[in-house]
Scaffold this motif. Structure first.
Motif, PDB file in Angstrom:
ATOM      1  N   SER A  33     -69.598  51.073  10.409  1.00 25.88           N
ATOM      2  CA  SER A  33     -68.290  50.717  10.967  1.00 25.88           C
ATOM      3  C   SER A  33     -68.382  49.595  11.996  1.00 25.88           C
ATOM      4  O   SER A  33     -67.381  48.936  12.284  1.00 25.88           O
ATOM      5  N   SER A  34     -69.542  49.360  12.546  1.00 31.04           N
ATOM      6  CA  SER A  34     -69.696  48.307  13.545  1.00 31.04           C
ATOM      7  C   SER A  34     -69.978  46.948  12.914  1.00 31.04           C
ATOM      8  O   SER A  34     -70.145  45.965  13.631  1.00 31.04           O
ATOM      9  N   MET A  35     -70.009  46.894  11.573  1.00 28.49           N
ATOM     10  CA  MET A  35     -70.312  45.652  10.865  1.00 28.49           C
ATOM     11  C   MET A  35     -69.172  45.307   9.923  1.00 28.49           C
ATOM     12  O   MET A  35     -68.456  46.192   9.449  1.00 28.49           O
ATOM     13  N   THR A  36     -69.017  44.011   9.637  1.00 30.40           N
ATOM     14  CA  THR A  36     -68.021  43.590   8.651  1.00 30.40           C
ATOM     15  C   THR A  36     -68.491  44.014   7.264  1.00 30.40           C
ATOM     16  O   THR A  36     -69.668  44.368   7.065  1.00 30.40           O
ATOM     17  N   LEU A  37     -67.592  43.934   6.288  1.00 30.16           N
ATOM     18  CA  LEU A  37     -67.970  44.260   4.914  1.00 30.16           C
ATOM     19  C   LEU A  37     -69.083  43.328   4.445  1.00 30.16           C
ATOM     20  O   LEU A  37     -70.057  43.763   3.824  1.00 30.16           O
ATOM     21  N   ALA A  38     -68.974  42.049   4.758  1.00 28.98           N
ATOM     22  CA  ALA A  38     -70.005  41.083   4.355  1.00 28.98           C
ATOM     23  C   ALA A  38     -71.356  41.446   4.972  1.00 28.98           C
ATOM     24  O   ALA A  38     -72.393  41.357   4.303  1.00 28.98           O
ATOM     25  N   GLU A  39     -71.362  41.855   6.205  1.00 30.25           N
ATOM     26  CA  GLU A  39     -72.615  42.237   6.857  1.00 30.25           C
ATOM     27  C   GLU A  39     -73.206  43.489   6.211  1.00 30.25           C
ATOM     28  O   GLU A  39     -74.419  43.602   6.056  1.00 30.25           O
ATOM     29  N   ASN A  40     -72.342  44.424   5.813  1.00 31.74           N
ATOM     30  CA  ASN A  40     -72.803  45.622   5.117  1.00 31.74           C
ATOM     31  C   ASN A  40     -73.425  45.263   3.765  1.00 31.74           C
ATOM     32  O   ASN A  40     -74.425  45.839   3.367  1.00 31.74           O
ATOM     33  N   VAL A  41     -72.814  44.319   3.060  1.00 36.59           N
ATOM     34  CA  VAL A  41     -73.344  43.884   1.767  1.00 36.59           C
ATOM     35  C   VAL A  41     -74.654  43.129   1.963  1.00 36.59           C
ATOM     36  O   VAL A  41     -75.603  43.282   1.191  1.00 36.59           O
ATOM     37  N   ALA A  42     -74.736  42.343   3.020  1.00 39.45           N
ATOM     38  CA  ALA A  42     -75.930  41.523   3.268  1.00 39.45           C
ATOM     39  C   ALA A  42     -77.125  42.347   3.740  1.00 39.45           C
ATOM     40  O   ALA A  42     -78.274  41.955   3.497  1.00 39.45           O
ATOM     41  N   LEU A  43     -76.888  43.467   4.378  1.00 45.20           N
ATOM     42  CA  LEU A  43     -77.977  44.244   4.979  1.00 45.20           C
ATOM     43  C   LEU A  43     -79.106  44.585   4.007  1.00 45.20           C
ATOM     44  O   LEU A  43     -80.274  44.300   4.294  1.00 45.20           O
TER      45      LEU A  43
END
Length: 73
Positions: A33-43
């Motif tokens: 929840s502390s990350m954008t959707l793009a950041e979640n996909v990039a992780l």
């Protein structure tokens, strides 16, 4: 069993190679929840590939549609 591969009998390295062939499915808010959707996909790309930041950004942008529905912040 998946095809002729038994995940129970596979050695750890073989199991790891096999599992990396699968994508990730996000459901029911299973995102950081502390990350954008793009950041979640990039992780996972950052953790499990040798892609650089520019390659990851390009792939995430491509995967999330032409409208850039989930950009980096």
């Amino acid at each position: 069993m998946y095809g002729d591969l038994s995940l129970w009998d596979a050695d750890p390295a073989e199991r790891e190679r096999f599992m990396r062939r699968f994508g990730i499915l996000y459901q029911q808010g299973a995102l950081w929840s502390s990350m954008t959707l793009a950041e979640n996909v990039a992780l996972p790309l950052q953790l499990y590939t040798k892609m650089n930041a520019a390659q990851i950004r390009d792939l995430v942008s491509l995967e999330n549609g032409p409208g850039g529905t989930c950009g980096f912040r």
